[in-house]
Write a protein that holds these residues in place. Structure first.
Motif, short mmCIF file in Angstrom:
data_model
loop_
_atom_site.label_atom_id
_atom_site.label_comp_id
_atom_site.label_asym_id
_atom_site.label_seq_id
_atom_site.Cartn_x
_atom_site.Cartn_y
_atom_site.Cartn_z
N TRP A 301 57.08 107.15 -8.44
CA TRP A 301 58.20 106.21 -8.26
C TRP A 301 58.37 105.32 -9.49
CZ3 TRP A 301 58.42 100.99 -5.56
CH2 TRP A 301 59.74 100.67 -5.19
N LEU A 302 57.31 105.13 -10.25
CA LEU A 302 57.34 104.20 -11.37
C LEU A 302 57.83 104.87 -12.65
CD1 LEU A 302 53.96 102.28 -10.91
CD2 LEU A 302 56.22 101.66 -10.05
N LYS A 303 58.51 104.10 -13.48
CA LYS A 303 58.91 104.50 -14.83
C LYS A 303 58.42 103.41 -15.78
CE LYS A 303 63.00 107.05 -13.27
NZ LYS A 303 64.48 107.19 -13.37
N LEU A 304 57.29 103.65 -16.42
CA LEU A 304 56.63 102.62 -17.21
C LEU A 304 57.34 102.39 -18.54
CD1 LEU A 304 52.88 103.54 -16.60
CD2 LEU A 304 54.32 101.95 -15.34
N GLU A 305 57.37 101.13 -18.94
CA GLU A 305 57.87 100.72 -20.25
C GLU A 305 57.25 99.37 -20.59
OE1 GLU A 305 61.99 99.22 -20.35
OE2 GLU A 305 62.10 99.85 -18.25
N THR A 306 57.32 99.01 -21.84
CA THR A 306 56.77 97.72 -22.29
C THR A 306 57.91 96.71 -22.42
OG1 THR A 306 54.98 98.84 -23.47
CG2 THR A 306 55.43 96.55 -24.07
N PHE A 307 57.75 95.56 -21.80
CA PHE A 307 58.81 94.55 -21.83
C PHE A 307 58.17 93.16 -21.75
CE2 PHE A 307 58.02 95.75 -17.47
CZ PHE A 307 57.97 94.56 -16.80
N ASP A 308 59.04 92.14 -21.95
CA ASP A 308 58.59 90.75 -21.93
C ASP A 308 58.75 90.21 -20.50
OD1 ASP A 308 57.95 88.15 -22.35
OD2 ASP A 308 59.57 87.70 -23.73
N LEU A 309 57.63 89.90 -19.86
CA LEU A 309 57.66 89.43 -18.48
C LEU A 309 58.28 88.03 -18.38
CD1 LEU A 309 56.91 89.97 -15.55
CD2 LEU A 309 54.65 89.03 -16.01
N VAL A 310 58.06 87.19 -19.39
CA VAL A 310 58.64 85.83 -19.38
C VAL A 310 60.17 85.91 -19.40
CG1 VAL A 310 58.79 83.65 -20.61
CG2 VAL A 310 56.60 84.85 -20.47
N ASP A 336 56.16 84.57 -24.91
CA ASP A 336 56.41 85.93 -24.45
C ASP A 336 55.09 86.55 -23.98
OD1 ASP A 336 55.27 86.03 -26.96
OD2 ASP A 336 56.18 87.97 -27.44
N VAL A 337 55.17 87.34 -22.94
CA VAL A 337 54.01 88.05 -22.39
C VAL A 337 54.42 89.51 -22.22
CG1 VAL A 337 52.44 88.28 -20.44
CG2 VAL A 337 53.13 86.00 -21.21
N LYS A 338 53.87 90.37 -23.06
CA LYS A 338 54.19 91.79 -22.99
C LYS A 338 53.35 92.47 -21.90
CE LYS A 338 57.05 91.73 -26.47
NZ LYS A 338 58.51 92.00 -26.31
N VAL A 339 54.00 93.33 -21.16
CA VAL A 339 53.31 94.05 -20.10
C VAL A 339 53.88 95.47 -20.03
CG1 VAL A 339 54.92 93.28 -18.32
CG2 VAL A 339 52.63 94.01 -17.67
N SER A 340 53.01 96.43 -19.72
CA SER A 340 53.44 97.81 -19.56
C SER A 340 53.57 98.10 -18.07
CB SER A 340 52.43 98.77 -20.21
OG SER A 340 52.81 100.12 -20.02
N ALA A 341 54.79 98.22 -17.59
CA ALA A 341 55.04 98.40 -16.16
C ALA A 341 56.46 98.92 -15.98
CB ALA A 341 54.84 97.08 -15.41
N ASP A 342 56.86 99.07 -14.71
CA ASP A 342 58.22 99.48 -14.39
C ASP A 342 59.06 98.20 -14.29
OD1 ASP A 342 60.62 100.21 -13.01
OD2 ASP A 342 59.64 102.04 -12.35
N LYS A 343 59.97 98.02 -15.25
CA LYS A 343 60.72 96.77 -15.33
C LYS A 343 61.58 96.54 -14.10
CE LYS A 343 63.72 94.21 -18.52
NZ LYS A 343 64.43 94.26 -19.83
N ASP A 344 62.25 97.57 -13.62
CA ASP A 344 63.13 97.41 -12.45
C ASP A 344 62.31 97.07 -11.21
OD1 ASP A 344 65.35 97.96 -13.98
OD2 ASP A 344 65.31 100.11 -13.53
N LYS A 345 61.12 97.69 -11.07
CA LYS A 345 60.31 97.41 -9.89
C LYS A 345 59.70 96.00 -9.95
CE LYS A 345 61.13 101.50 -8.38
NZ LYS A 345 61.96 101.94 -9.53
N ILE A 346 59.32 95.55 -11.14
CA ILE A 346 58.80 94.18 -11.27
C ILE A 346 59.92 93.17 -10.99
CG2 ILE A 346 57.76 92.51 -12.85
CD1 ILE A 346 55.87 94.70 -11.91
N ARG A 347 61.14 93.47 -11.43
CA ARG A 347 62.27 92.59 -11.11
C ARG A 347 62.48 92.56 -9.59
NH1 ARG A 347 65.82 94.78 -14.00
NH2 ARG A 347 66.06 93.26 -15.68
#
Length: 451
Positions: A301-310, A336-347
Motif C-alpha cells: 500500500w505504501l509508496k516511499l519517498e523522501t520529504f520534509d515532515l515539517v 526541516d526534518v527529512k523522512v523516508s515514508a509515504d507522503k500521502d499516507k503520513i498526510r
C-alpha cells in the motif's frame, strides 16, 4: 514422483555408485599388494641365484642342478641364450612350458595372462665380463591370488547386495518417518478444504526433525494468523452491518415520512431533507473509510519517498485552519526534518489525528516533531475532554468510539484510529496514546527516519 521415491532412488543410486568405486579400489589394491609381494619373492630368488658362481660362464648355465634348488610348484625357470635357445629349464606346468621363448638383453618384469590365469614374470640378463651370455626367465602362476580374488569378488558382491537391500529398507523406513509430518500436513489441509474449519498440526518433537518441526510451527502460525484474519473479517462485517443499518434506517424512515406528509407540511419536508442529507453524508464517509481500511490491509500500500515532515505538517495545519478556523501550532527544533515514508499516507495520518483533536477540544492544538535515535517522533496534543482509562485499550479497534452518546454529534465512524494504526504499522513504527479525562490527549507516532 513422490518425495519418498525420489529420496530412495537418489540414495540407492549414490550408494551403488560409492560401492562400485569402493569395490574397484579394494580389488585393485589387493592385486597391487599381492603383486608387490610376489615381485619381491622373485627378486630375492634371482638375487640368490645370481650369487651362484655357475652363472658366470656358459658351461655352468647348462648344469641341470643349477635351477633345481630354486624351483617351486607353479613356476618355470629357464635360461635362454642370445640365439633364442633354452639351455636349462625347470618346470612342470604345461601352460608355462608352452610360453614362447624370446630373448632380449633388457631387464623385464610384469604380469601376463595365460589361459585366463595371472602369471608374474621376471627376466634378468646374465653377463660374462661385459658380454651377455644368456638370460634367466622366471614365470610364476598366481594361483593363490586368483583364488583370493574369486573369494573377494564373491564377498564384495554379497556385502554390496546386502548393503543395497539394507539401504532400500532403511531409506524407505527413514523417508516414511521423514515425510510423515508432511503427509499429516497435507491431510490437515485437505480436511480444512473439505470442512472449511481451520485446524492446527499436532507437534511431536521426539519423532521429527528440527526442520520439519519448524515447518509445522510455521504452518500453525499461518493457521493462527488466518484464524485471526477471518475473525477480524467476521467482526468487521458484523460491525459494518450494524453501522450501515442505522443511517439506512434513518434515511428510509425520513423518506417514508417525506412521502406521506412532506408535500403539505414544509416543516416535515425540511426536517426530512436535512436528516436524509446528514445521514447520506455519514453513510458516504463510512463507506469511504471502509474502502480505505480495506486498501490498507495490502502490504504494498505504501509508496516511499523522501520529504520534509515539517513542511508537510505546516501545510496540513494551514489546510485544517482554513477549513475549521482552529489554531494548530507546529513545534520543531529544526527547520526541516527529512523522512523516508509515504507522503500521502503520513498526510492522511496527520489529518486523522488532527480531526480527532478538533472534534473533542476547543483550545489550540499542538504538533511537535523531533528526532530521537534514528526515529522521527510526531505528537499531536490537545486540551480536550480526554479519554477514560477503561477505553484506552480499545482505541484502535474498528468502529469503536469512546463516547457512544456523542458519536452522532461528532460525526465519527470509529475507523480513523484503525487506519492510523495501520499506516504506522506499515511504516514499521509505533503509536502511543497519553490521555487524562478533562485534561487533554497526546498521540505520539514514532517511525524510522530511513525505512
Amino acid at each position: 514422483m513422490t518425495l519418498r521415491r525420489r529420496f530412495t532412488f537418489f540414495t540407492i543410486f549414490w550408494l551403488i555408485f560409492i560401492l562400485i568405486l569402493f569395490n574397484i579400489f579394494v580389488y585393485l589394491f589387493v592385486i597391487k599388494i599381492t603383486m608387490r609381494s610376489e615381485e619381491q619373492l622373485l627378486t630375492n630368488k634371482v638375487n640368490i641365484l645370481l650369487e651362484d658362481p655357475r652363472v658366470d660362464n656358459i658351461a655352468g648355465l647348462s648344469d641341470p642342478e643349477l635351477l633345481r634348488d630354486y624351483y617351486n610348484v607353479n613356476e618355470l625357470i629357464r635360461i635362454v641364450t642370445p640365439d633364442g635357445k633354452t639351455i636349462n629349464s625347470q618346470g612342470s606346468d604345461p601352460e608355462l612350458i608352452a610360453l614362447e621363448t624370446t630373448f632380449s638383453s633388457q631387464f623385464e618384469t610384469g604380469m601376463l595372462l595365460v589361459e585366463g590365469r595371472r602369471v608374474i614374470y621376471m627376466e634378468v640378463p646374465l653377463y660374462e665380463g661385459h658380454k651377455v651370455i644368456g638370460k634367466i626367465q622366471l614365470y610364476r602362476k598366481l594361483t593363490l591370488l586368483d583364488s583370493y580374488l574369486q573369494v573377494l569378488v564373491i564377498a564384495l558382491t554379497v556385502t554390496s547386495a546386502g548393503a543395497i537391500l539394507f539401504a532400500i529398507l532403511g531409506t524407505y523406513w527413514f523417508t516414511s518417518r521423514l515425510t510423515s509430518p508432511i503427509q499429516h500436513m497435507v491431510q490437515t489441509m485437505r480436511e480444512i478444504d473439505r470442512s472449511g474449519k481451520l485446524r492446527k498440526i499436532e507437534l511431536n518433537g521426539k519423532d521429527q526433525s528440527a526442520e520439519l518441526e519448524q515447518l509445522a510451527r510455521a504452518f500453525n502460525q499461518m493457521i493462527e494468523k488466518l484464524d485471526r484474519t477471518f475473525a477480524r473479517q467476521r467482526q468487521f462485517v458484523a460491525d459494518a452491518s450494524h453501522e450501515l443499518k442505522t443511517p439506512l434506517t434513518v434515511i428510509s424512515s425520513y423518506a417514508n415520512m417525506l412521502s406521506r406528509w412532506g408535500r403539505d407540511n414544509d416543516n416535515v419536508r425540511d426536517e426530512a431533507i436535512e436528516a436524509i442529507v446528514k445521514e447520506s453524508e455519514r453513510l458516504q464517509n463510512l463507506t469511504k473509510s471502509m474502502l480505505v481500511l480495506a486498501e490498507a490491509e495490502q502490504e504494498d500500500w505504501l509508496k516511499l519517498e523522501t520529504f520534509d515532515l515539517v513542511q508537510l505538517a505546516d501545510e496540513t495545519a494551514d489546510m485544517l485552519y482554513t477549513t475549521f478556523q482552529r489554531i494548530i501550532r507546529v513545534h520543531t527544533p529544526k527547520t526541516d526534518v527529512k523522512v523516508s515514508a509515504d507522503k500521502d499516507k503520513i498526510r492522511q495520518l496527520l489529518v486523522i489525528l488532527l480531526d480527532n483533536a478538533i472534534k473533542y477540544s476547543k483550545e489550540p492544538i499542538d504538533i511537535t516533531i523531533a528526532i530521537t535515535k534514528g526515529n522521527v517522533r510526531l505528537s499531536v496534543s490537545d486540551k480536550g475532554i480526554g479519554i477514560p482509562e477503561s477505553d484506552m485499550s480499545h482505541l484502535f479497534e474498528r468502529f469503536y468510539r469512546v463516547d457512544g452518546a456523542r458519536r452522532r454529534t461528532t460525526g465519527g465512524v470509529g475507523l480513523g484510529l484503525s487506519i492510523a494504526k495501520r499506516i504506522v504499522d506499515l511504516h514499521e513504527g509505533q503509536i502511543d496514546v497519553f490521555s487524562k479525562p478533562n485534561q487533554g490527549t497526546t498521540i505520539t507516532v514514532a517511525i524510522p527516519q530511513k525505512k
